[in-house]
Design an enzyme around this catalytic site. Structure first.
Site, PDB file in Angstrom:
ATOM      1  N   ILE A  61       0.833  -1.195   0.000  1.00 36.44           N
ATOM      2  CA  ILE A  61       0.000   0.000   0.000  1.00 36.44           C
ATOM      3  C   ILE A  61       0.873   1.251   0.000  1.00 36.44           C
ATOM      4  O   ILE A  61       1.973   1.263   0.563  1.00 36.44           O
ATOM      5  CB  ILE A  61      -0.960  -0.020   1.222  1.00 36.44           C
ATOM      6  CG1 ILE A  61      -2.127   0.950   1.029  1.00 36.44           C
ATOM      7  CG2 ILE A  61      -0.210   0.209   2.535  1.00 36.44           C
ATOM      8  CD1 ILE A  61      -3.291   0.688   1.983  1.00 36.44           C
ATOM      9  N   CYS A  62       0.379   2.307  -0.678  1.00 38.61           N
ATOM     10  CA  CYS A  62       0.974   3.644  -0.592  1.00 38.61           C
ATOM     11  C   CYS A  62      -0.192   4.617  -0.452  1.00 38.61           C
ATOM     12  O   CYS A  62      -1.220   4.245   0.108  1.00 38.61           O
ATOM     13  CB  CYS A  62       1.882   3.941  -1.797  1.00 38.61           C
ATOM     14  SG  CYS A  62       1.027   4.034  -3.379  1.00 38.61           S
ATOM     15  N   ARG A  63      -0.073   5.821  -0.943  1.00 39.81           N
ATOM     16  CA  ARG A  63      -1.179   6.766  -0.776  1.00 39.81           C
ATOM     17  C   ARG A  63      -2.335   6.454  -1.722  1.00 39.81           C
ATOM     18  O   ARG A  63      -3.473   6.365  -1.304  1.00 39.81           O
ATOM     19  CB  ARG A  63      -0.716   8.204  -0.958  1.00 39.81           C
ATOM     20  CG  ARG A  63      -1.830   9.200  -0.635  1.00 39.81           C
ATOM     21  CD  ARG A  63      -1.370  10.614  -0.769  1.00 39.81           C
ATOM     22  NE  ARG A  63      -0.567  10.728  -1.982  1.00 39.81           N
ATOM     23  CZ  ARG A  63       0.019  11.828  -2.397  1.00 39.81           C
ATOM     24  NH1 ARG A  63      -0.092  12.918  -1.712  1.00 39.81           N
ATOM     25  NH2 ARG A  63       0.729  11.850  -3.498  1.00 39.81           N
ATOM     26  N   GLY A  65      -1.644   4.289  -4.904  1.00 41.58           N
ATOM     27  CA  GLY A  65      -1.394   3.073  -5.666  1.00 41.58           C
ATOM     28  C   GLY A  65      -0.219   3.055  -6.618  1.00 41.58           C
ATOM     29  O   GLY A  65       0.158   1.998  -7.097  1.00 41.58           O
ATOM     30  N   MET A  89      -3.908   4.076   0.662  1.00 44.16           N
ATOM     31  CA  MET A  89      -4.390   4.511   1.979  1.00 44.16           C
ATOM     32  C   MET A  89      -5.602   5.428   1.861  1.00 44.16           C
ATOM     33  O   MET A  89      -6.424   5.487   2.784  1.00 44.16           O
ATOM     34  CB  MET A  89      -3.280   5.207   2.773  1.00 44.16           C
ATOM     35  CG  MET A  89      -2.274   4.259   3.413  1.00 44.16           C
ATOM     36  SD  MET A  89      -2.995   3.034   4.553  1.00 44.16           S
ATOM     37  CE  MET A  89      -3.678   4.092   5.845  1.00 44.16           C
TER      38      MET A  89
END
Length: 110
Positions: A61-63, A65, A89
């Protein structure tokens, strides 16, 4: 943009006991993250990949994708089983999944 080796899962399909790898920067992590996530910023992943288990599914996961898609492609190309979390996220927070922060403030996505 990315090769065909970037499987994607919806945020609600991530099991609560799944191995969740957060590849965002330190300030993003401190502002808000999943309580059980493991934090390895994307820039450090090549050096720290040995910390990521090879014997189970890895959810990245990141902010939103993009960075996590890069991490998933690299991990899968190197023999891991990884999947990108659709929407990152931002989607995690919108879905009401649990979050915590490292800075004593209410968790948020930055």
């Amino acid at each position: 943009m990315f090769g065909g080796n970037v499987p994607v899962v919806e945020v609600n399909a991530v099991p609560m006991d799944g191995y969740l790898l957060d590849v965002r920067e330190d300030d993003e992590w401190q502002a808000g993250h999943a309580p059980h996530a493991v934090h390895i910023p994307l820039r450090d992943l090549a050096q720290r990949a040995g910390e990521v288990p090879r014997d189970r599914q890895v959810y990245v996961i990141c902010r939103v994708g993009g960075r996590s898609a890069q991490a998933v492609q690299a991990l899968n190309d190197a023999g891991w089983q990884a999947a990108n979390i659709a929407g990152g996220m931002s989607a995690w927070a919108l879905a009401g999944r649990p979050m915590t922060s490292e800075n004593g403030e209410d968790p948020r996505v930055v």
